[in-house]
Structures are given as C-alpha cells and as structure tokens.
Design an enzyme around this catalytic site. Structure first.
Site, PDB file in Angstrom:
ATOM      1  CE1 TYR A   1      53.207  93.106   0.221  1.00 59.40           C
ATOM      2  CE2 TYR A   1      53.026  92.454   2.432  1.00 59.40           C
ATOM      3  CZ  TYR A   1      52.844  93.459   1.600  1.00 59.40           C
ATOM      4  OH  TYR A   1      52.469  94.526   1.879  1.00 59.40           O
TER       5      TYR A   1
ATOM      6  CB  CYS B   1      52.944 100.338   3.006  1.00 54.60           C
ATOM      7  SG  CYS B   1      54.659  99.458   3.196  1.00 54.60           S
TER       8      CYS B   1
HETATM    9  N1  GSH Z   1      62.267  96.671   3.117  1.00 51.61           N
HETATM   10  C1  GSH Z   1      61.470  97.634   2.998  1.00 51.61           C
HETATM   11  C2  GSH Z   1      60.128  97.252   2.179  1.00 51.61           C
HETATM   12  C3  GSH Z   1      59.338  98.472   2.261  1.00 51.61           C
HETATM   13  C4  GSH Z   1      58.474  97.601   0.820  1.00 51.61           C
HETATM   14  O1  GSH Z   1      58.442  96.721   0.125  1.00 51.61           O
HETATM   15  N2  GSH Z   1      57.188  98.778   0.620  1.00 51.61           N
HETATM   16  C5  GSH Z   1      56.329  98.260  -0.351  1.00 51.61           C
HETATM   17  C6  GSH Z   1      54.883  98.677   0.072  1.00 51.61           C
HETATM   18  S1  GSH Z   1      54.210  97.720   1.067  1.00 51.61           S
HETATM   19  C7  GSH Z   1      56.390  99.208  -1.619  1.00 51.61           C
HETATM   20  O2  GSH Z   1      56.803 100.382  -1.707  1.00 51.61           O
HETATM   21  N3  GSH Z   1      56.372  98.830  -2.770  1.00 51.61           N
HETATM   22  C8  GSH Z   1      56.715  99.542  -4.195  1.00 51.61           C
HETATM   23  C9  GSH Z   1      57.484  98.586  -4.994  1.00 51.61           C
HETATM   24  O3  GSH Z   1      57.665  97.649  -4.553  1.00 51.61           O
HETATM   25  O4  GSH Z   1      57.532  99.101  -6.185  1.00 51.61           O
HETATM   26  C10 GSH Z   1      61.102  98.367   4.408  1.00 51.61           C
HETATM   27  O5  GSH Z   1      60.539  97.379   5.174  1.00 51.61           O
HETATM   28  O6  GSH Z   1      61.174  99.364   4.703  1.00 51.61           O
END
Ligand code: GSH
Length: 319
Positions: free
Chosen positions: A194, A63
C-alpha cells in the site's frame, strides 16, 4: 471519511501522508474484546461475552485485513456462531457499500446502504475512515472492534469452547517470535504494498518498493530453510497475515500498486506456501479473485478509467 459523524468528501484512498509523501494508515478506533466470560480484554471495556449468534462481521473480500478475520473464523470453526456481511467490491464515493454485486450482501443486520452508517450508529460523532473489518455486537448494537489484528486474536481465544480449541494460531511458546515477525512483515510487505501503491512521491514509492521485495526475498529464503509454514509445521496467525497479501500480489499489487520487480509466481517457495494455505479446509472459500481485481482497480485515484485487467493468468486454483 467521517468527521464528527458526517460523511465529508468523496472517498479517496490517501487522506494522510508523512513529510516524504508516504502513505499513512489510520489507527483503528474501536478496540474492545470479546472474551469467554465478558471481562475486559487488553484494551477497551468489558461486557462483550462470547455467545453464539451475538456477533457479526462486516467484511470486504478485496481487503486483506478483513480476509484475515474470515480465515480465522473459518479455521476456528466459528461460521455458525458469527454471521457475516460482504460489501460490494468497488469503492463508491461514500466508501464501502452493500448491494447486489455477485458475492456481496445487503446489510440485513442494520439495514445500512453504506458501511459508514454502521460507524455512526455506534458513535454518532465518529471521526475517521469507515474501514473493514468491523466486528459488530447485535445485542448491544455497537462496534466491538475494527482492528483485524485484534479480531484475529479474539477469534483464536475469545470464544472459548464455542470455537475449535484444538487449533491455536498464537501458541504461547511462539508468541514473542510471532510478534517479532509480524512487526517486520506488516510495515515492509502487508502495508508495504500500500505504501508503494499510494505513495505520492517517487522517493516514498521507491522506498516502499525496496521493502516489499526485500521482505519477499527474505521470506522465500526462510521457507526454504524451515517450511512449509513460517514456523515450520505449525500454522500460526503470522501465516494468515502473510497469505492474505500473497494471494493478492499478482492479481493487484504487481500491476496497480507498481510492485513489479518480480511476480509472486516467480518465487517457488512462496508459491508453494500459497497453495498449501489454500488447501487448508475453509481458506479457499474466503478468496474471491473477481472481488479483489474489481475492488482494487475501482480505486479511481490510481485507475481513472476503471478498466479491470483481464490477466494475469493465476497458477493457483481459486474460488
Ligand atoms: N487497521 C485496520 C485497517 C483496515 C483497512 O485499512 N481496511 C481498508 C480496506 S483494505 C478500508 O476499509 N479502507 C476504507 C477507507 O480507508 O476508507 C485493520 O487491520 O483492521
């Protein structure tokens, strides 16, 4: 995702789209700040005082948002003050999971199997996605913050003398310019890839694709004029936020997310920038190309067979 504290359906990358079929990222829900004296930060409540050993970061090495925080922790020399757990790279039906995959950890702090359990332990009726990074308070047993942009800033200044104060990733005199650049790079490139990868219509994909390459072209020209970093000699959080996207570009976004007009390797200045940041002590250890490839290519909605490509051969030396 979680609805009122219950895991509801199999994990899927796209749970919200706009009217044109564009990918919409959820707004982070926990927004407290660690500060040197425990006073409240710009958002959230007080009571999160900087203390060595008190806080824990849950991250995924695939990530980019989580990797921002790992790099911040390394550059500010907070490795011994803040502990870390790495989830497995492949997304399970219940999202991020702890386990034995090489480079991953069991959750020794809360004994959870899935990251969503950390969210419901902090808020039993939480509704939303269980995303990384999560900054967890072992003392109050709750989530401090799950927004990487905030976490990167609190690593910079929230830990006072526990951190290396000679390094300032958000210096006063550049703040407005850093904010302005972040505000353009984030939608067009960091989240732009994305938006391309998770678009559900051709038009949404093509708009995102155009943004991604317009921004890469712009940054290539900018670095030609005033490198080696985005603000010249001074490494800032804007460089970290750019780096985490560039390092994933050829390994994942070029193929899986269909951002294939050019490879990152085709950009001379951006490739030098990548090498330069990789050579900063502490950075290389936050990069795991196996996790990145395995993680992205485990997203069944985009890659139903789960096959992980063998290539491309990457020009940089990586962990
Ligand atoms: N706004 C958050 C976004 C974090 C994010 O989207 N992380 C993704 C991984 S790249 C995630 O954990 N996705 C799991 C999901 O959407 O269920 C940040 O920047 O901390």
């Amino acid at each position: 995702m979680l609805v009122e504290g219950k895991w509801t359906a199999d994990w899927h990358p796209v749970q919200a789209t706009d009217a044109k079929g564009g990918f919409v990222r959820q707004i982070s829900g926990f927004r407290n700040w660690i500060t040197p004296d425990g006073s409240a930060g710009p958002t959230g409540e007080d009571g999160f005082k900087a203390e060595a050993g008190r806080y824990h970061l849950y991250v995924a090495l695939i990530c980019p948002w989580a990797s921002r925080t790992l790099i911040g922790r390394a550059l500010k020399k907070l490795e011994s003050a803040i502990t870390v757990s790495v989830v497995e790279p492949a997304l399970s039906d219940q999202g991020w999971r702890f386990g034995n995959y090489p480079g991953s950890d069991k959750d020794l702090i809360n004994g959870a199997t899935y990251l969503h359990e950390i969210y419901t332990s902090a808020d039993p009726v939480y509704t939303g996605r269980a995303t990384v990074p999560v900054l967890f308070d072992k003392h109050r047993r709750t989530i401090v913050n799950n927004e990487s942009a905030d976490i990167l800033r609190m690593l910079n200044t929230g830990f006072g003398s526990l951190a290396d104060e000679s390094i300032d990733l958000y210096p006063d005199h550049l703040r407005a310019d850093i904010d302005a650049l972040n505000d353009r790079i984030y939608p067009m490139l960091n989240n732009g890839v994305y938006r391309a990868g998770f678009a559900t219509t051709q038009v949404a994909y093509e708009e995102a694709f155009a943004d991604v390459f317009a921004m890469l072209d712009e940054l290539e020209a900018r670095l030609e004029g005033q490198g080696p970093f985005l603000f010249g000699e001074c490494l800032t959080e804007a460089d970290i936020r750019l780096f985490v996207t560039l390092i994933r570009f050829d390994a994942a976004y070029n193929g899986l997310f269909k951002c294939n007009l050019r490879r990152l390797a085709d950009y001379t200045r951006l490739s030098h920038f990548l090498d330069r940041v990789l050579d900063i002590p502490g950075v290389r250890g936050t990069v795991n190309i196996d996790h990145i490839k395995r993680g992205y290519y485990s997203i069944r909605a985009l890659n139903p067979t789960g096959i992980v490509p063998v290539g491309p051969q990457l020009p940089f030396r990586h962990a």
